[in-house]
Motif scaffolding. Structure first.
Motif, short mmCIF file in Angstrom:
data_model
loop_
_atom_site.label_atom_id
_atom_site.label_comp_id
_atom_site.label_asym_id
_atom_site.label_seq_id
_atom_site.Cartn_x
_atom_site.Cartn_y
_atom_site.Cartn_z
N GLY A 114 -7.11 10.49 -1.26
CA GLY A 114 -8.03 9.39 -1.48
C GLY A 114 -7.51 8.02 -1.12
N ARG A 115 -6.27 7.94 -0.65
CA ARG A 115 -5.72 6.63 -0.30
C ARG A 115 -6.20 6.18 1.06
N ASN A 116 -6.29 4.86 1.21
CA ASN A 116 -6.57 4.30 2.53
C ASN A 116 -5.35 4.52 3.43
N PRO A 117 -5.56 4.60 4.73
CA PRO A 117 -4.41 4.76 5.64
C PRO A 117 -3.47 3.55 5.52
N GLY A 118 -2.19 3.82 5.49
CA GLY A 118 -1.21 2.76 5.42
C GLY A 118 -0.82 2.35 4.01
N VAL A 119 -1.40 2.97 3.01
CA VAL A 119 -1.07 2.64 1.61
C VAL A 119 -0.18 3.77 1.08
N ALA A 120 1.05 3.43 0.75
CA ALA A 120 1.98 4.41 0.20
C ALA A 120 1.72 4.59 -1.30
N ILE A 121 2.20 5.71 -1.81
CA ILE A 121 1.99 5.98 -3.24
C ILE A 121 2.76 4.97 -4.08
N ILE A 122 3.99 4.73 -3.72
CA ILE A 122 4.80 3.73 -4.44
C ILE A 122 5.12 2.62 -3.43
N SER A 123 4.45 1.51 -3.60
CA SER A 123 4.66 0.36 -2.70
C SER A 123 4.32 -0.92 -3.45
N TYR A 124 4.47 -2.02 -2.76
CA TYR A 124 4.15 -3.30 -3.39
C TYR A 124 2.64 -3.45 -3.61
N LYS A 125 1.83 -2.73 -2.83
CA LYS A 125 0.38 -2.82 -3.01
C LYS A 125 -0.07 -2.21 -4.34
N THR A 126 0.66 -1.20 -4.77
CA THR A 126 0.34 -0.57 -6.07
C THR A 126 1.24 -1.10 -7.18
N LEU A 127 2.03 -2.12 -6.86
CA LEU A 127 2.98 -2.71 -7.80
C LEU A 127 3.98 -1.66 -8.29
N PHE A 128 4.32 -0.72 -7.40
CA PHE A 128 5.30 0.34 -7.64
C PHE A 128 4.92 1.23 -8.82
N ASN A 129 3.61 1.39 -9.03
CA ASN A 129 3.11 2.24 -10.11
C ASN A 129 1.88 2.99 -9.58
N PRO A 130 1.96 4.30 -9.43
CA PRO A 130 0.82 5.05 -8.90
C PRO A 130 -0.44 4.98 -9.78
N LEU A 131 -0.28 4.69 -11.07
CA LEU A 131 -1.46 4.58 -11.93
C LEU A 131 -2.33 3.39 -11.56
N ASN A 132 -1.79 2.46 -10.81
CA ASN A 132 -2.57 1.29 -10.41
C ASN A 132 -3.65 1.62 -9.38
N PHE A 133 -3.64 2.84 -8.84
CA PHE A 133 -4.76 3.26 -7.99
C PHE A 133 -6.06 3.30 -8.80
N LEU A 134 -5.92 3.53 -10.10
CA LEU A 134 -7.10 3.52 -10.96
C LEU A 134 -7.63 2.11 -11.16
N LEU A 135 -6.76 1.12 -11.06
CA LEU A 135 -7.16 -0.27 -11.31
C LEU A 135 -7.61 -1.01 -10.05
N PHE A 136 -7.10 -0.61 -8.88
CA PHE A 136 -7.41 -1.30 -7.63
C PHE A 136 -8.20 -0.38 -6.71
N PRO A 137 -9.54 -0.40 -6.77
CA PRO A 137 -10.32 0.50 -5.92
C PRO A 137 -10.27 0.12 -4.44
N SER A 138 -9.78 -1.06 -4.10
CA SER A 138 -9.70 -1.45 -2.70
C SER A 138 -8.64 -0.65 -1.94
N LEU A 139 -7.77 0.04 -2.66
CA LEU A 139 -6.74 0.85 -2.01
C LEU A 139 -7.22 2.26 -1.68
N LEU A 140 -8.45 2.58 -2.07
CA LEU A 140 -8.96 3.95 -1.93
C LEU A 140 -10.08 4.03 -0.89
N ASN A 141 -10.17 5.19 -0.26
CA ASN A 141 -11.29 5.47 0.63
C ASN A 141 -12.46 6.00 -0.20
N PRO A 142 -13.63 6.26 0.41
CA PRO A 142 -14.78 6.73 -0.39
C PRO A 142 -14.52 8.02 -1.16
N GLN A 143 -13.76 8.92 -0.58
CA GLN A 143 -13.42 10.15 -1.30
C GLN A 143 -12.51 9.83 -2.50
#
Length: 141
Positions: free
Chosen positions: A86-115
């Motif tokens: 479900g991640r957008n291309p170029g977004v790593a699981i642990i990176s500065y975009k997720t603030l090094f926390n994979p749970l932040n994918f739940l908080l930032f929907p801009s990092l996810l594709n429609p699926q």
């Protein structure tokens, strides 16, 4: 998250299913705690409200202990699918975009594709139901 549909007919069916399950547990407990079917029938006719309330609480407790692992597994399953598919291309699981926390994918929907947004919605729904179960446990005890 903007469009949440509540299917009232489905919720009504679930409440009827819980009532049926509660009645079935009441019958099972009457038979289990009686010496014969005749004695269970007599106890069933003389059932008081406090005994029925105890049966409903025991049924609710059993339902909670069954649904808790199911909801936890559902959250973990859809969270893992969200992380890997479900991640957008170029977004790593642990990176500065997720603030090094994979749970932040739940908080930032801009990092996810429609699926991933679909998986996010399912994860959040499982978390909401898990918190409702915790609240129910606290209210019972």
């Amino acid at each position: 998250m903007r469009q949440i549909n509540i299917d009232w007919l489905r919720l009504f069916r679930y409440s009827l299913l819980f009532i049926f399950f509660s009645m079935l547990m009441t019958v099972f407990m009457l038979i289990w705690l009686s010496n014969s079917l005749e004695e269970a029938w007599q106890k069933g006719l003389m059932l008081t409200f406090s005994e029925f309330e105890m049966t409903v609480e025991l049924t609710l407790t059993l339902l909670i202990y069954i649904s808790f692992p199911v909801l936890l597994f559902r959250f973990l399953y859809y969270f893992s699918k969200m992380l890997y598919r479900g991640r957008n291309p170029g977004v790593a699981i642990i990176s500065y975009k997720t603030l090094f926390n994979p749970l932040n994918f739940l908080l930032f929907p801009s990092l996810l594709n429609p699926q991933g947004l679909t998986y996010r919605r399912r994860c959040l729904m499982a978390l909401i139901l898990l918190s409702a179960i915790y609240l129910t446990i606290l209210l019972i005890t």
